[in-house]
Design a protein around this motif. Structure first.
Motif, PDB file in Angstrom:
ATOM      1  N   THR A 122     -11.253   1.322  -2.413  1.00  0.00           N
ATOM      2  CA  THR A 122     -11.553   2.759  -2.380  1.00  0.00           C
ATOM      3  C   THR A 122     -10.404   3.550  -2.987  1.00  0.00           C
ATOM      4  O   THR A 122     -10.618   4.491  -3.759  1.00  0.00           O
ATOM      5  N   LEU A 123      -9.155   3.162  -2.657  1.00  0.00           N
ATOM      6  CA  LEU A 123      -8.001   3.822  -3.254  1.00  0.00           C
ATOM      7  C   LEU A 123      -7.971   3.637  -4.774  1.00  0.00           C
ATOM      8  O   LEU A 123      -7.526   4.517  -5.510  1.00  0.00           O
ATOM      9  N   LEU A 124      -8.459   2.481  -5.217  1.00  0.00           N
ATOM     10  CA  LEU A 124      -8.516   2.199  -6.662  1.00  0.00           C
ATOM     11  C   LEU A 124      -9.752   2.804  -7.317  1.00  0.00           C
ATOM     12  O   LEU A 124      -9.949   2.652  -8.529  1.00  0.00           O
ATOM     13  N   GLN A 125     -10.597   3.483  -6.523  1.00  0.00           N
ATOM     14  CA  GLN A 125     -11.835   4.120  -6.982  1.00  0.00           C
ATOM     15  C   GLN A 125     -12.825   3.112  -7.557  1.00  0.00           C
ATOM     16  O   GLN A 125     -13.645   3.442  -8.402  1.00  0.00           O
ATOM     17  N   GLN A 126     -12.748   1.883  -7.079  1.00  0.00           N
ATOM     18  CA  GLN A 126     -13.719   0.846  -7.437  1.00  0.00           C
ATOM     19  C   GLN A 126     -14.720   0.740  -6.285  1.00  0.00           C
ATOM     20  O   GLN A 126     -14.668  -0.169  -5.461  1.00  0.00           O
ATOM     21  N   TYR A 127     -15.650   1.694  -6.267  1.00  0.00           N
ATOM     22  CA  TYR A 127     -16.475   1.894  -5.079  1.00  0.00           C
ATOM     23  C   TYR A 127     -17.507   0.787  -4.879  1.00  0.00           C
ATOM     24  O   TYR A 127     -17.839   0.457  -3.727  1.00  0.00           O
ATOM     25  N   GLU A 128     -18.026   0.202  -5.955  1.00  0.00           N
ATOM     26  CA  GLU A 128     -18.993  -0.881  -5.795  1.00  0.00           C
ATOM     27  C   GLU A 128     -18.350  -2.070  -5.079  1.00  0.00           C
ATOM     28  O   GLU A 128     -18.947  -2.664  -4.182  1.00  0.00           O
ATOM     29  N   ILE A 182       0.849  -1.202   0.000  1.00  0.00           N
ATOM     30  CA  ILE A 182       0.000   0.000   0.000  1.00  0.00           C
ATOM     31  C   ILE A 182       0.878   1.245   0.000  1.00  0.00           C
ATOM     32  O   ILE A 182       0.646   2.211  -0.737  1.00  0.00           O
ATOM     33  N   PHE A 183       1.929   1.230   0.821  1.00  0.00           N
ATOM     34  CA  PHE A 183       2.799   2.405   0.917  1.00  0.00           C
ATOM     35  C   PHE A 183       3.638   2.610  -0.335  1.00  0.00           C
ATOM     36  O   PHE A 183       4.117   3.715  -0.584  1.00  0.00           O
ATOM     37  N   LEU A 184       3.832   1.563  -1.096  1.00  0.00           N
ATOM     38  CA  LEU A 184       4.566   1.698  -2.355  1.00  0.00           C
ATOM     39  C   LEU A 184       3.631   2.032  -3.513  1.00  0.00           C
ATOM     40  O   LEU A 184       4.071   2.135  -4.658  1.00  0.00           O
ATOM     41  N   GLY A 185       2.338   2.204  -3.215  1.00  0.00           N
ATOM     42  CA  GLY A 185       1.362   2.571  -4.244  1.00  0.00           C
ATOM     43  C   GLY A 185       0.968   1.418  -5.151  1.00  0.00           C
ATOM     44  O   GLY A 185       0.298   1.643  -6.167  1.00  0.00           O
ATOM     45  N   GLN A 186       1.319   0.185  -4.810  1.00  0.00           N
ATOM     46  CA  GLN A 186       0.988  -0.982  -5.637  1.00  0.00           C
ATOM     47  C   GLN A 186      -0.327  -1.589  -5.136  1.00  0.00           C
ATOM     48  O   GLN A 186      -0.365  -2.673  -4.553  1.00  0.00           O
ATOM     49  N   PHE A 187      -1.426  -0.854  -5.390  1.00  0.00           N
ATOM     50  CA  PHE A 187      -2.716  -1.223  -4.817  1.00  0.00           C
ATOM     51  C   PHE A 187      -3.277  -2.517  -5.408  1.00  0.00           C
ATOM     52  O   PHE A 187      -3.882  -3.325  -4.696  1.00  0.00           O
ATOM     53  N   ASN A 188      -3.108  -2.733  -6.715  1.00  0.00           N
ATOM     54  CA  ASN A 188      -3.643  -3.948  -7.329  1.00  0.00           C
ATOM     55  C   ASN A 188      -2.978  -5.198  -6.764  1.00  0.00           C
ATOM     56  O   ASN A 188      -3.647  -6.190  -6.471  1.00  0.00           O
ATOM     57  N   THR A 189      -1.650  -5.149  -6.611  1.00  0.00           N
ATOM     58  CA  THR A 189      -0.950  -6.293  -6.036  1.00  0.00           C
ATOM     59  C   THR A 189      -1.358  -6.490  -4.580  1.00  0.00           C
ATOM     60  O   THR A 189      -1.490  -7.631  -4.107  1.00  0.00           O
ATOM     61  N   ALA A 190      -1.582  -5.386  -3.871  1.00  0.00           N
ATOM     62  CA  ALA A 190      -2.015  -5.477  -2.471  1.00  0.00           C
ATOM     63  C   ALA A 190      -3.348  -6.208  -2.361  1.00  0.00           C
ATOM     64  O   ALA A 190      -3.543  -7.033  -1.456  1.00  0.00           O
TER      65      ALA A 190
END
Length: 615
Positions: free
Chosen positions: A289-295, A249-257
């Motif tokens: 939420t960080l990925l803006q995939q709110y559903e 998360i801190f490295l901005g790799q949200f999809n891998t997280a």
């Protein structure tokens, strides 16, 4: 902890009565099976029967201390580990003294008495090195790392610095923890202990994470994951996946997280651990939420809310409602957002979360303004929104299953590879003390004089009680002969002082006769009297102990309030603070740098900064 410091009773000579031996063996069997409550009952019964076999009694003390540690009765654990340490020193059992010191250190660490814990663990390390006990040395190094790791995490509470931007004392503490873990890792590699290597990798990952070294943390957690799979340790595997997600998360790799969090969720369900399942859903909801995939975020936040309601975790419910409200706002569904914002406000008031209450109140006001409604337009139960499906219809299950799951979650959280959870004190801002106005009393001024006279006489009589009365000279001469100062009365005074001081020293001596369960006979009397004298700890040990004892007064000072109430279904690393820090950093990169007054430029009117940006 248990297998590392256990002395098996079966391995000791059968020198005591069969009844005591049978009781102790049954206690050991129950503890190994996980029934610590039943085990302690049998061990306590064995102590009541008593034995003259000193090594057997030491083993019983050790196991009783460990059992009480698992039952979270830390006062009892300290008592029996101290008995074990006293007995080990008395009979000259250096290895036993080291293990008892290590057990004391682990217990003191859990109680937050880190300086004393470090002294005990250092003692364990020194004895293990002196005896050439490599296994004991590795455990002592690991325990030392755990003490500084826990101390660093406690120091981090309330810190608002960016990740990795730590106060010098916190950074020093965590670096010391890392140093001990690295020494432990080298030694267990030499010993070929793969399980211990896995624990070292996990804790190195956690300390590097706290230090802000996220790339290093990921490297160590991947090695931890590999060893966990090698041993089929699903719980350790789940922790590794969760820790990897946090670092990414801190490295901005949200999809891998999200991939790692989904694996965390899958393993939590396999382990039937609802607390960890809820935490995984919480993490997934915030990552989407960080990925803006709110559903998808809403889907996981609803799952988190469901489990929080089942486990009666009101703090977790409040966090879920807050997250759902934010997600619905992002989707433009202000009606459902208002429902969850009101629920968040209601729960925050109930649990005394002042910051949550202020945030929820602000959100409610903004949403009501956007919808053009007032409080009078809304029913207290928000039934209008419930009928529209805003609130999932959950039923709470008050069963022993949920109680056990909560207990299991708390136990899991106290692993060295997990975050610690603590309850926070009541916010003083929430307490209003109403004091009635003072009632004037009609009183004569002379009464006050009488009172002070009485007080003065009373105080002077208390001083007189502490004076030393010597016989007055018979001849009425006020001058004293120097010889009189060494009179028998004076010598009696010094004898009295000397005997008093010696009694105080005796009070601090070890009295083996007070050890529970010890039968002193001719067979063990020689061991009790003669063997422990030459095994006294070094002056450095006592100096360290005195230093940390002197700091115990600080434990009685008023500590600052903690970050928030206890929430078992919310990860200990507050994901809201993670999001805020990451988002704030991204916002800072987009800020406009305005020219300063020192720059060479023609005079011009100063522009007003845009709303939400600082000049």
């Amino acid at each position: 902890f248990w297998p590392d410091t256990l002395v098996s009773i079966e391995s000791l000579p059968g020198m005591m009565e069969a009844s005591c031996l049978e009781l102790a063996l049954e206690g050991e069997r129950l503890c190994k099976a996980g029934d610590f409550k039943g085990g302690t009952a049998f061990f306590e019964a064995a102590v009541k029967v008593g034995t003259e076999d000193l090594k057997t009694l030491s083993a019983i003390y050790s196991q009783l201390g460990n059992a009480y540690f698992y039952l979270k009765e830390y006062g009892k654990a300290l008592e029996y580990h101290r008995h074990d340490l006293t007995l080990a020193r008395t009979i000259g059992d250096r290895i036993g003294e080291g293990k008892a010191s290590g057990n004391l250190g682990n217990t003191l660490k859990v109680l937050g008495r880190f300086d004393e814990a470090a002294v005990c663990c250092q003692r364990h390390l020194e004895i293990s090195q002196e005896q050439g006990d490599k296994v004991g040395e590795a455990r002592a190094l690991y325990n030392m790392g755990n003490v500084f790791h826990a101390k660093g995490k406690q120091q981090l509470w309330g810190c608002t610095q960016e990740p990795g931007d730590l106060p010098p004392d916190v950074r020093d503490t965590l670096q010391r923890a890392t140093g001990f873990y690295e020494m432990n890792l080298c030694l267990v590699k030499e010993l070929g202990d793969r399980a211990a290597q896995g624990r070292a990798y996990g804790n190195l990952g956690n300390t590097h994470y706290l230090l802000g070294n996220f790339v290093e943390a990921i490297k160590f957690h991947r090695q931890r994951l590999s060893i966990a799979k090698e041993f089929g340790d699903k719980a350790a595997e789940r922790r590794a996946y969760s820790n990897l997600g946090n670092a990414l998360i801190f490295l901005g790799q949200f999809n891998t997280a999200t991939e790692y969090y989904r694996k965390t969720l899958q393993l939590s369900r396999q382990l039937r651990d609802q607390v960890m399942e809820a935490q995984a859903c919480y993490s997934l909801g915030n990552t989407y939420t960080l990925l803006q995939q709110y559903e998808r975020a809403i889907d996981y936040h609803l799952k988190h809310l469901y489990i929080a309601q089942e486990l009666t975790d009101r703090v977790g419910e409040g966090r879920a409602c807050w997250s759902l409200g934010n997600a619905y706002v992002s989707l433009g569904n202000n009606k459902q957002a208002l429902y969850y914002a009101r629920k968040h406000l209601e729960i925050s008031k109930e649990i005394g979360d002042r910051n949550g209450e202020l945030t929820a109140r602000m959100n409610v006001d903004q949403l009501m303004e956007a919808l053009g409604v007032t409080e009078s337009d809304l029913s207290p139960s928000s039934s209008e929104f419930e009928m529209q499906g805003a609130r999932p219809k959950f039923t709470k299950r008050n069963s022993m299953d949920s109680v056990e799951l909560k207990r299991k979650g708390c136990s899991d959280s106290q692993s060295s590879e997990e975050r610690l959870w603590f309850d926070s004190p009541v916010d003083t801002d929430d307490i209003t003390v109403q004091v009635p106005p003072p009632v004037p009393l009609g009183r004569d001024p002379s009464d006050e004089d009488c009172f002070f006279d009485l007080l003065s006489k009373f105080q002077s009589s208390r001083m007189d009680d502490q004076r030393c009365h010597l016989d007055e000279p018979q001849n009425g001469d006020d001058r004293e002969d120097p010889a009189i100062t060494t009179s028998p009365q004076t010598e009696e005074l010094f004898d009295l002082i000397a005997s008093s001081q010696s009694r105080r020293l005796d009070d601090q001596r070890v009295n083996v006769g007070n050890l529970p369960g010890l039968r002193i006979t001719h067979n063990n009397l020689g061991h009790l009297v003669g063997e422990g004298d030459h095994q006294e700890p070094s002056d450095d040990f006592f100096n360290m102990l005195i230093k940390c004892q002197s700091s115990r007064i600080d434990d009685q000072r008023c500590s600052p309030p903690e970050a928030g109430p206890h929430a078992p279904t919310v990860p200990d690393e507050d994901f809201f603070s993670l999001i805020q820090r990451v988002q704030a950093k991204r916002m800072d990169e987009q800020r406009v740098q305005l020219p300063t007054d020192d720059q060479d430029s023609p005079p011009s009117p100063s522009p007003e900064p845009a709303s939400g940006f600082s000049s």
